[in-house]
Design a protein around this motif. Sequence first.
Motif, PDB file in Angstrom:
ATOM      1  N   SER A  20       0.782  -1.369  -0.456  1.00 52.50           N
ATOM      2  CA  SER A  20      -0.181  -0.633  -0.214  1.00 52.50           C
ATOM      3  C   SER A  20       0.873   1.379   0.288  1.00 52.50           C
ATOM      4  O   SER A  20       2.354   1.079   0.306  1.00 52.50           O
ATOM      5  CB  SER A  20      -1.073  -0.168   1.235  1.00 52.50           C
ATOM      6  N   SER A  70      -4.525  -1.243  -8.227  1.00 53.18           N
ATOM      7  CA  SER A  70      -5.039   0.040  -7.894  1.00 53.18           C
ATOM      8  C   SER A  70      -5.144   0.910  -6.898  1.00 53.18           C
ATOM      9  O   SER A  70      -4.220   0.868  -6.282  1.00 53.18           O
ATOM     10  CB  SER A  70      -6.905  -1.454  -6.606  1.00 53.18           C
ATOM     11  N   ARG A  71      -7.039   1.755  -6.725  1.00 53.00           N
ATOM     12  CA  ARG A  71      -6.384   2.711  -6.013  1.00 53.00           C
ATOM     13  C   ARG A  71      -8.169   3.064  -5.721  1.00 53.00           C
ATOM     14  O   ARG A  71      -8.772   2.928  -6.697  1.00 53.00           O
ATOM     15  CB  ARG A  71      -5.965   4.393  -6.851  1.00 53.00           C
ATOM     16  N   ASP A  72      -7.851   4.136  -4.430  1.00 50.04           N
ATOM     17  CA  ASP A  72      -8.810   3.911  -3.554  1.00 50.04           C
ATOM     18  C   ASP A  72      -8.909   5.763  -3.551  1.00 50.04           C
ATOM     19  O   ASP A  72      -8.198   5.683  -2.524  1.00 50.04           O
ATOM     20  CB  ASP A  72      -8.921   3.883  -2.413  1.00 50.04           C
ATOM     21  N   ASN A  73      -9.532   5.915  -4.452  1.00 51.57           N
ATOM     22  CA  ASN A  73      -9.233   7.724  -4.750  1.00 51.57           C
ATOM     23  C   ASN A  73      -9.531   8.509  -2.756  1.00 51.57           C
ATOM     24  O   ASN A  73      -9.641   9.729  -2.229  1.00 51.57           O
ATOM     25  CB  ASN A  73      -9.749   8.878  -5.417  1.00 51.57           C
ATOM     26  N   THR A  77      -5.463   5.770  -1.264  1.00 48.59           N
ATOM     27  CA  THR A  77      -4.430   4.993  -1.198  1.00 48.59           C
ATOM     28  C   THR A  77      -4.280   4.303  -2.141  1.00 48.59           C
ATOM     29  O   THR A  77      -4.873   4.452  -3.612  1.00 48.59           O
ATOM     30  CB  THR A  77      -5.302   4.057  -0.294  1.00 48.59           C
ATOM     31  N   ASN A  79      -2.551   0.748  -3.760  1.00 49.27           N
ATOM     32  CA  ASN A  79      -2.613  -0.918  -3.891  1.00 49.27           C
ATOM     33  C   ASN A  79      -1.867  -1.221  -4.545  1.00 49.27           C
ATOM     34  O   ASN A  79      -1.499  -1.320  -5.980  1.00 49.27           O
ATOM     35  CB  ASN A  79      -3.889  -1.299  -3.295  1.00 49.27           C
TER      36      ASN A  79
END
Length: 123
Positions: A20, A70-73, A77, A79
């Motif tokens: 992460s 992947s990304r969590d806007n 974060t 990943n």
Amino acid sequence: VQLQASGGGLVQAGDSLRLSCAASRRTFRAYSMGWFRQAPGKEREFVASVSFGGGRTYYGDSVKDRFTISRDNAASTLNLQMNSLKPEDTAVYYCVAQFIGTSPMVDSNWHYWGQGTLVTVSS
């Protein structure tokens, strides 16, 4: 701009690991993000990248079909899910941000770099 990578460790061949990268909210939403790695005695290698909206991803040939970026806007974060790890995946993994140029696979095209997290895969 600060990028904080985490999740590295010692695993066995065939195992999975998830890296992460936490970034400041202002930076994260605006930029493409990616991962590079550098093994001892080797040149830095492109691993994967994702566009700022998450719609486009690119992978290095050596990790294609095994790693997923992947990304969590909302959480700011990034990943990297790494499956079927091999001893040759052993390296320090760096989170990067703000790609400027024609190819995300060129390390000099990335402006911001995190401190790196070590992944060691034993055979």
